[in-house]
Scaffold this motif. Structure first.
Motif, PDB file in Angstrom:
ATOM      1  N   UNK A 128       0.829  -1.205   0.000  1.00  0.00           N
ATOM      2  CA  UNK A 128       0.000   0.000   0.000  1.00  0.00           C
ATOM      3  C   UNK A 128       0.866   1.259   0.000  1.00  0.00           C
ATOM      4  N   UNK A 129       1.936   1.222   0.756  1.00  0.00           N
ATOM      5  CA  UNK A 129       2.819   2.393   0.805  1.00  0.00           C
ATOM      6  C   UNK A 129       3.497   2.624  -0.551  1.00  0.00           C
ATOM      7  N   UNK A 130       4.055   1.580  -1.136  1.00  0.00           N
ATOM      8  CA  UNK A 130       4.810   1.726  -2.379  1.00  0.00           C
ATOM      9  C   UNK A 130       3.925   2.186  -3.531  1.00  0.00           C
ATOM     10  N   UNK A 131       2.747   1.573  -3.671  1.00  0.00           N
ATOM     11  CA  UNK A 131       1.836   1.961  -4.755  1.00  0.00           C
ATOM     12  C   UNK A 131       1.224   3.329  -4.469  1.00  0.00           C
ATOM     13  N   UNK A 132       0.889   3.587  -3.205  1.00  0.00           N
ATOM     14  CA  UNK A 132       0.300   4.873  -2.848  1.00  0.00           C
ATOM     15  C   UNK A 132       1.226   6.040  -3.128  1.00  0.00           C
ATOM     16  N   UNK A 133       2.512   5.859  -2.907  1.00  0.00           N
ATOM     17  CA  UNK A 133       3.471   6.934  -3.169  1.00  0.00           C
ATOM     18  C   UNK A 133       3.585   7.233  -4.659  1.00  0.00           C
ATOM     19  N   UNK A 134       3.184   6.293  -5.474  1.00  0.00           N
ATOM     20  CA  UNK A 134       3.202   6.520  -6.928  1.00  0.00           C
ATOM     21  C   UNK A 134       1.987   7.331  -7.372  1.00  0.00           C
ATOM     22  N   UNK A 135       0.807   7.004  -6.830  1.00  0.00           N
ATOM     23  CA  UNK A 135      -0.432   7.652  -7.269  1.00  0.00           C
ATOM     24  C   UNK A 135      -0.781   8.894  -6.447  1.00  0.00           C
ATOM     25  N   UNK A 136      -0.655   8.812  -5.127  1.00  0.00           N
ATOM     26  CA  UNK A 136      -1.020   9.922  -4.237  1.00  0.00           C
ATOM     27  C   UNK A 136       0.089  10.091  -3.190  1.00  0.00           C
ATOM     28  N   UNK A 137       1.228  10.640  -3.602  1.00  0.00           N
ATOM     29  CA  UNK A 137       2.372  10.699  -2.676  1.00  0.00           C
ATOM     30  C   UNK A 137       2.117  11.584  -1.452  1.00  0.00           C
ATOM     31  N   UNK A 138       2.518  11.073  -0.291  1.00  0.00           N
ATOM     32  CA  UNK A 138       2.418  11.792   0.973  1.00  0.00           C
ATOM     33  C   UNK A 138       3.773  11.692   1.658  1.00  0.00           C
ATOM     34  N   UNK A 139       4.258  12.812   2.162  1.00  0.00           N
ATOM     35  CA  UNK A 139       5.542  12.814   2.863  1.00  0.00           C
ATOM     36  C   UNK A 139       5.318  12.384   4.311  1.00  0.00           C
ATOM     37  N   UNK A 140       5.457  11.086   4.569  1.00  0.00           N
ATOM     38  CA  UNK A 140       5.235  10.549   5.912  1.00  0.00           C
ATOM     39  C   UNK A 140       6.446  10.712   6.825  1.00  0.00           C
ATOM     40  N   UNK A 141       7.539  11.282   6.302  1.00  0.00           N
ATOM     41  CA  UNK A 141       8.783  11.421   7.079  1.00  0.00           C
ATOM     42  C   UNK A 141       9.186  10.047   7.639  1.00  0.00           C
ATOM     43  N   UNK A 142       9.379   9.122   6.712  1.00  0.00           N
ATOM     44  CA  UNK A 142       9.670   7.734   7.063  1.00  0.00           C
ATOM     45  C   UNK A 142      10.883   7.581   7.980  1.00  0.00           C
ATOM     46  N   UNK A 143      11.966   8.334   7.783  1.00  0.00           N
ATOM     47  CA  UNK A 143      13.105   8.179   8.708  1.00  0.00           C
ATOM     48  C   UNK A 143      12.720   8.440  10.169  1.00  0.00           C
ATOM     49  N   UNK A 144      11.839   9.416  10.401  1.00  0.00           N
ATOM     50  CA  UNK A 144      11.398   9.696  11.778  1.00  0.00           C
ATOM     51  C   UNK A 144      10.594   8.520  12.329  1.00  0.00           C
ATOM     52  N   UNK A 145       9.704   7.974  11.483  1.00  0.00           N
ATOM     53  CA  UNK A 145       8.895   6.831  11.914  1.00  0.00           C
ATOM     54  C   UNK A 145       9.787   5.630  12.229  1.00  0.00           C
ATOM     55  N   UNK A 146      10.768   5.380  11.358  1.00  0.00           N
ATOM     56  CA  UNK A 146      11.673   4.252  11.586  1.00  0.00           C
ATOM     57  C   UNK A 146      12.533   4.456  12.836  1.00  0.00           C
ATOM     58  N   UNK A 147      12.852   5.712  13.134  1.00  0.00           N
ATOM     59  CA  UNK A 147      13.623   5.995  14.342  1.00  0.00           C
ATOM     60  C   UNK A 147      12.810   5.618  15.587  1.00  0.00           C
ATOM     61  N   UNK A 148      11.510   5.923  15.573  1.00  0.00           N
ATOM     62  CA  UNK A 148      10.647   5.532  16.691  1.00  0.00           C
ATOM     63  C   UNK A 148      10.563   4.007  16.812  1.00  0.00           C
ATOM     64  N   UNK A 149      10.475   3.329  15.665  1.00  0.00           N
ATOM     65  CA  UNK A 149      10.417   1.863  15.679  1.00  0.00           C
ATOM     66  C   UNK A 149      11.719   1.288  16.226  1.00  0.00           C
ATOM     67  N   UNK A 150      12.851   1.841  15.804  1.00  0.00           N
ATOM     68  CA  UNK A 150      14.154   1.354  16.282  1.00  0.00           C
ATOM     69  C   UNK A 150      14.296   1.568  17.785  1.00  0.00           C
ATOM     70  N   UNK A 151      13.851   2.735  18.269  1.00  0.00           N
ATOM     71  CA  UNK A 151      13.911   3.000  19.704  1.00  0.00           C
ATOM     72  C   UNK A 151      13.046   2.003  20.473  1.00  0.00           C
TER      73      UNK A 151
END
Length: 484
Positions: free
Chosen positions: A410-433
């Motif tokens: 959903x993320x990969x296809x969605x970024x092609x049709x309706x891109x949204x800047x989710x600030x993925x590095x920030x989200x991944x930083x929370x997951x890593x923590x």
């Protein structure tokens, strides 16, 4: 900001009713697990039949809750006629379903493995038919922003259900009125409570007189059929393991093992509470504000807030699992090892839900069916491979694999049709923590005593909360101070 205040208010009301309601429902988990022994397999019966109920509810509502919000907010459509048309459609199909099941109750019960207990299946069918009809009525309350009535009816059902269960499983045996407990009363009581709630929708039921529009019905069906496929695939991601388990587990104690898995998974359901509360408020909020210029930024913020709070909840449950485990009988504690895995799967499902709006708002709902279908296929495949080898642990990992696959697609296809800047590095930083703190929590359980472990675990939770405050809340508070 005003929109977020409204979202926060509705989330609080829905959240309180959902969390308090689920918490009160947890009273049934210790009641069932302490009164129904693991060896009897009775809780496995409850787990299996409620899995069927969840699947059937999705089929009988066939995406009409989301369809209602879409068409009620669509320019040129009459919201009252949308509601009336949908209510008639779902009411008719639900009544037909219940009638057919009751007409062929014998063969259906035998096919499900309940030839000796057809009443269990009959009660389940009647309950799910009423639930499907009520789902549209509850959606209408959400559309009208009647959060108080919505929450009140949800809580009334739970209080009534708990009271009657306590009477049957605790009071009557003490009075000598019941000598042998019958697990079927779990389903009979549920049916009675569901039927009772219907009478409180007298005002909303008058909306069925707003008329039926055949052309509108066809437009809605064209929109909703991919949502039905999406919904079936999505709910199979939650229930397929419980439905399949008795048929693919090689041991003779399949119902017992399923009961252990089902009971332990209940502890992980705090993730489902938060996801559900967020969805109740977020879905009408998103559809209502779809035309605003900053809507994509809103989706990105919504995703970040959702992930932060669910990760915090994940840590809280993991940290205090030595206390929370007493929710279920010690007979079921062997299943507690699935709790972190099931919670991770719930978070992935919530992220997938947040990613779903791009295709719902652009009327590309077929993509949702594809994503959920792939996720479901992955889940079933993992279950078929792992359950015969590692039992119910395979069910837990299947959920992670299924939701994870759907989320990534959903993320990969969605970024092609309706891109949204989710600030993925920030989200991944929370997951890593979260991952690092989770490892610390698990280490403390193996190397420290109970008091020391709980102390360190509490510090881990506070550390995560401190990071969230510094990164998310402190800049907002500082900006407000500067403005004032």
């Amino acid at each position: 900001m005003a929109n977020f205040k409204a979202l926060a208010k509705d989330t609080a009301i829905y959240g309180v009713s959902s969390i308090v309601g689920r918490f009160l429902n947890y009273l049934l988990v210790p009641l069932y697990t302490y009164k129904i022994t693991a060896a009897s397999g009775g809780y496995g019966v409850v787990t299996e039949l409620y899995a069927y109920t969840a699947l059937l509810l999705v089929i009988l509502t066939y995406g009409m809750e989301t369809t209602f919000f879409r068409f009620a907010n669509k320019e040129g459509e009459d919201p009252r006629q949308v509601f009336s048309t949908i209510l008639r459609m779902v009411g008719t199909t639900s009544a037909l379903f219940a009638g057919l099941v009751l007409a062929f109750l014998g063969p259906i019960s035998r096919g499900m493995g309940y030839a000796g207990h057809p009443a269990f299946v009959g009660a389940m069918a009647a309950t799910v038919a009423l639930d499907a009809f009520q789902a549209i009525l509850f959606a209408y309350l959400r559309y009208q922003k009647k959060a108080i009535k919505f929450a009140s009816l949800k809580l009334l059902f739970i209080f009534l259900n708990i009271t009657l269960n306590l009477v049957y499983f605790v009071v009557l045996p003490k009075l000598g009125a019941v000598s042998t407990l019958n697990v079927g009363y779990v389903f009979y009581i549920n049916l009675f409570c569901t039927a009772t709630i219907t009478f409180f929708f007298a005002k909303e039921l008058k909306g069925i007189t707003y008329g039926f529009d055949g052309a509108l019905m066809r437009r809605m069906l064209a929109y909703t059929w991919p949502l039905l496929i999406l919904g079936i695939a999505g709910i199979l991601n939650q229930t397929a393991d419980k439905i399949l388990f008795p048929h693919i587990y090689p041991g003779e104690d399949a119902k017992m093992q399923l009961g252990i898995y089902g009971a332990a998974s209940k502890i992980a359901m705090i993730m489902a509470m938060i996801t559900q509360a967020f969805r109740y408020a977020y879905e009408p909020f998103v559809f209502g504000g779809a035309k605003e210029k900053d809507s994509r930024e809103t989706y990105a913020k919504g995703m970040r807030y959702f992930l932060v709070f669910t990760l915090l909840a994940y840590l809280c449950v993991l940290a205090f699992l030595p206390v929370l485990r007493y929710i279920i009988s010690p007979e079921y504690w062997d299943g507690l090892r699935v709790v972190p895995i099931v919670m991770a799967a719930e978070i992935l499902m919530g992220v997938y839900f947040n990613l779903s709006f791009w295709y719902k708002l652009s009327d590309r709902t077929l993509w949702g069916a594809v994503f959920s279908g792939v996720g479901c296929a992955v889940l079933i495949g993992v279950n078929l491979v792992l359950v015969p080898r590692i039992g119910y642990m395979g069910c837990a990992w299947g959920g992670v694999a299924g939701y994870g696959s759907a989320m990534l697609l959903s993320y990969l296809v969605g970024q092609k049709y309706e891109p949204v800047n989710y600030r993925v590095p920030v989200l991944l930083a929370y997951v890593a923590l979260t991952a690092a703190l989770s490892l610390l929590v698990l280490w403390s359980g193996d190397h420290l005593g109970r008091i020391g472990s709980l102390a360190l675990n509490t510090l881990a939770v506070l550390a995560f909360a401190g990071v969230v405050f510094r990164v998310e809340l402190q800049p907002v508070l500082r900006a407000r101070h500067n403005v004032s």
